[in-house]
Design a protein around this motif. Structure first.
Motif, mmCIF file in Angstrom:
data_model
loop_
_atom_site.group_PDB
_atom_site.id
_atom_site.type_symbol
_atom_site.label_atom_id
_atom_site.label_comp_id
_atom_site.label_asym_id
_atom_site.label_seq_id
_atom_site.Cartn_x
_atom_site.Cartn_y
_atom_site.Cartn_z
ATOM 1 N N PRO A 17 0.822 -1.215 0.000
ATOM 2 C CA PRO A 17 0.000 0.000 0.000
ATOM 3 C C PRO A 17 0.853 1.260 0.000
ATOM 4 O O PRO A 17 1.854 1.345 0.710
ATOM 5 N N GLY A 18 0.478 2.232 -0.812
ATOM 6 C CA GLY A 18 1.198 3.500 -0.861
ATOM 7 C C GLY A 18 2.411 3.480 -1.762
ATOM 8 O O GLY A 18 3.015 4.519 -1.975
ATOM 9 N N ALA A 19 2.782 2.312 -2.298
ATOM 10 C CA ALA A 19 3.978 2.237 -3.141
ATOM 11 C C ALA A 19 3.614 2.492 -4.595
ATOM 12 O O ALA A 19 2.467 2.352 -4.997
ATOM 13 N N ASN A 20 4.624 2.906 -5.352
ATOM 14 C CA ASN A 20 4.447 3.154 -6.772
ATOM 15 C C ASN A 20 5.354 2.213 -7.542
ATOM 16 O O ASN A 20 6.332 1.690 -7.002
ATOM 17 N N TYR A 21 5.039 2.008 -8.817
ATOM 18 C CA TYR A 21 5.853 1.123 -9.633
ATOM 19 C C TYR A 21 6.800 1.940 -10.493
ATOM 20 O O TYR A 21 6.395 2.899 -11.153
ATOM 21 N N ASN A 22 8.089 1.573 -10.436
ATOM 22 C CA ASN A 22 9.063 2.165 -11.344
ATOM 23 C C ASN A 22 10.056 1.081 -11.737
ATOM 24 O O ASN A 22 10.741 0.522 -10.872
ATOM 25 N N PRO A 23 10.141 0.751 -13.024
ATOM 26 C CA PRO A 23 10.990 -0.380 -13.421
ATOM 27 C C PRO A 23 12.468 -0.139 -13.165
ATOM 28 O O PRO A 23 13.241 -1.091 -13.051
ATOM 29 N N TYR A 24 12.910 1.130 -13.066
ATOM 30 C CA TYR A 24 14.331 1.416 -12.863
ATOM 31 C C TYR A 24 14.749 1.245 -11.416
ATOM 32 O O TYR A 24 15.928 1.138 -11.104
ATOM 33 N N PHE A 25 13.775 1.283 -10.504
ATOM 34 C CA PHE A 25 14.079 1.151 -9.083
ATOM 35 C C PHE A 25 14.235 -0.330 -8.762
ATOM 36 O O PHE A 25 13.360 -1.125 -9.101
ATOM 37 N N PRO A 26 15.352 -0.723 -8.117
ATOM 38 C CA PRO A 26 15.522 -2.153 -7.804
ATOM 39 C C PRO A 26 14.318 -2.695 -7.037
ATOM 40 O O PRO A 26 13.924 -2.132 -6.018
ATOM 41 N N GLY A 27 13.706 -3.745 -7.555
ATOM 42 C CA GLY A 27 12.514 -4.305 -6.948
ATOM 43 C C GLY A 27 11.241 -3.760 -7.556
ATOM 44 O O GLY A 27 10.185 -4.372 -7.444
ATOM 45 N N GLY A 28 11.317 -2.589 -8.166
ATOM 46 C CA GLY A 28 10.159 -2.033 -8.865
ATOM 47 C C GLY A 28 9.194 -1.260 -7.996
ATOM 48 O O GLY A 28 8.401 -0.483 -8.490
ATOM 49 N N SER A 29 9.250 -1.462 -6.672
ATOM 50 C CA SER A 29 8.285 -0.804 -5.794
ATOM 51 C C SER A 29 8.965 0.346 -5.068
ATOM 52 O O SER A 29 9.858 0.139 -4.246
ATOM 53 N N ILE A 30 8.565 1.562 -5.367
ATOM 54 C CA ILE A 30 9.230 2.739 -4.817
ATOM 55 C C ILE A 30 8.208 3.585 -4.077
ATOM 56 O O ILE A 30 7.066 3.724 -4.510
ATOM 57 N N ALA A 31 8.656 4.147 -2.941
ATOM 58 C CA ALA A 31 7.725 4.939 -2.135
ATOM 59 C C ALA A 31 7.434 6.288 -2.786
ATOM 60 O O ALA A 31 6.349 6.838 -2.625
ATOM 61 N N MET A 32 8.425 6.829 -3.511
ATOM 62 C CA MET A 32 8.214 8.124 -4.155
ATOM 63 C C MET A 32 7.339 7.952 -5.386
ATOM 64 O O MET A 32 7.590 7.066 -6.210
ATOM 65 N N GLY A 33 6.324 8.776 -5.505
ATOM 66 C CA GLY A 33 5.489 8.747 -6.696
ATOM 67 C C GLY A 33 6.076 9.610 -7.792
ATOM 68 O O GLY A 33 7.095 10.278 -7.590
ATOM 69 N N ARG A 34 5.438 9.607 -8.939
ATOM 70 C CA ARG A 34 5.887 10.497 -9.996
ATOM 71 C C ARG A 34 5.602 11.938 -9.559
ATOM 72 O O ARG A 34 4.504 12.267 -9.139
ATOM 73 N N VAL A 35 6.644 12.801 -9.633
ATOM 74 C CA VAL A 35 6.469 14.183 -9.179
ATOM 75 C C VAL A 35 6.579 15.191 -10.311
ATOM 76 O O VAL A 35 6.073 16.292 -10.209
ATOM 77 N N LEU A 36 7.272 14.845 -11.379
ATOM 78 C CA LEU A 36 7.494 15.817 -12.456
ATOM 79 C C LEU A 36 6.424 15.667 -13.536
ATOM 80 O O LEU A 36 6.259 14.590 -14.113
ATOM 81 N N PHE A 37 5.695 16.740 -13.744
ATOM 82 C CA PHE A 37 4.692 16.781 -14.821
ATOM 83 C C PHE A 37 4.947 18.025 -15.646
ATOM 84 O O PHE A 37 5.431 19.041 -15.120
ATOM 85 N N ASP A 38 4.607 17.966 -16.922
ATOM 86 C CA ASP A 38 4.845 19.100 -17.817
ATOM 87 C C ASP A 38 4.291 20.396 -17.219
ATOM 88 O O ASP A 38 3.163 20.431 -16.727
ATOM 89 N N GLY A 39 5.104 21.437 -17.257
ATOM 90 C CA GLY A 39 4.643 22.752 -16.821
ATOM 91 C C GLY A 39 4.584 22.932 -15.317
ATOM 92 O O GLY A 39 3.955 23.861 -14.829
#
Lengths: 277, 63
Positions: free
Chosen positions: A179-201
């Protein structure tokens, strides 16, 4: 005799193989490619080359992204305001940044704590007072300090950039995240606590550069790379000088050696046997 | 020319002093040359090249 030799060598080979297989079976390595994390591609950073400095306009934009986005959770403990001077900001700009903040001062005569406006020698303040506060605010995950993050991760700048821009819209089918984790394939294990923060503009650059996701990721990665390796520009300038001097001395030493040895190598000995009577 | 070299090698103090002074002078020119090439190679990326874009009317106090 030959047969004995063949049987013997087959026996030795078999025993060795059995022994190695047994040894290998004692440990189980559960690491899969996904658990290692996707390897980032190699990007053409403007400071990649042997004699290439950082792009300082990019560092300046990256500082803005750090300040407006990353600094909400990540500290930058090893960078003081003075470090920005002559790199991405002028003295008066860095002073203005510091003076907006309050730092602990010497206590007054009655021992009461006092505050003072920041100065150039002060360090960039952390968003949380301590690790426990940081974990409590982030569902138990600790946002790492970013001062040396580019040096501290395999892949360096390429990894940071890939991580920031690599969040898919949805995790792939079959991936179960805590719960609360995000998926990022570059992060070892794929499960990262930080969500996507950068959006256009998300930020507005003062120099008019369009603030796309990848532009912001590139700028903040350049900034963090500078934070990890502030010596980069000077180091490469000195490296160039050292290469020129040392290779010249090397060539001179070869010439001197040949010069000194030439008469010794070229001389000829002749033996004149004494004449027999 | 030959007499100049003889002069140079005659006294060790002059010989050593010439080497030290020569190294000092060489470093000055060498450093200036390398830095000039280095800054030309990286022109447009360095702070001194871009600071004019941000500062109004010459902020004199850098570094």
């Amino acid at each position: 005799m030959t047969q004995k030799l063949i049987v013997g060598s087959v026996g030795v080979t078999g025993l060795t193989t059995s022994y190695l297989l047994y040894q290998d079976s004692l440990t189980a390595n559960a690491m899969t490619a996904a658990e290692h994390g996707l390897h980032p591609p190699a990007y053409g950073w403007s400071h990649n080359g042997m004699f290439d400095t950082f792009d300082h306009a990019s560092i300046r934009r990256g500082y803005q992204v750090y300040k407006e986005v990353c600094a909400a959770c990540h500290s930058l403990d090893r960078i003081a305001w003075r470090n920005l001077v002559g790199v991405s900001h002028s003295t008066s700009e860095a002073k203005a940044f510091a003076e907006e903040l309050e730092y602990d001062d010497e206590p007054d005569d009655e021992g009461n704590p006092k505050k003072r406006p920041g100065k150039l020698a002060d360090y960039i303040p952390a968003p949380y007072p301590n690790e426990q506060a940081a974990r409590a605010a982030n569902q138990g995950a600790l946002p790492p300090d970013l001062s040396l993050i580019v040096k501290a991760r395999h892949g360096g700048s390429d990894y940071i950039f890939s991580l920031l821009t690599g969040y898919p819209d949805d995790p792939p089918a079959g991936v179960v995240l805590p719960p609360g984790a995000n998926y990022n394939p570059y992060f070892p294990g794929g499960s990262i606590a930080m969500g996507r923060v950068l959006f256009d503009g998300l930020v507005e650059y003062e120099d008019g550069t369009p603030a796309t996701t990848s532009q912001m990721a590139k700028d903040v990665t350049t900034f963090l790379n500078w934070a990890s390796e502030p010596d980069n520009d000077e180091r490469k300038r000195w490296g160039l000088k050292a290469l020129i001097v040392v290779s010249s001395l090397y060539l001179i030493s070869i010439w001197v050696k040949r010069f000194k040895w030439q008469p010794i190598k070229n001389r000829k000995f002749r033996f004149d046997p004494p004449k027999k009577n | 020319m030959a007499s100049l070299i003889t002069q140079l090698f005659q006294r060790n103090s002059i010989y050593v002093a010439t080497i030290f002074a020569g190294a000092f002078a060489f470093e000055g020119f060498f450093d200036a040359g390398v830095t000039a090439w280095f800054e030309h190679h990286n022109r447009g990326k360095l702070w001194k090249d871009i600071k004019g874009n941000y500062l109004e009317g010459g902020d004199e106090d850098d570094e």
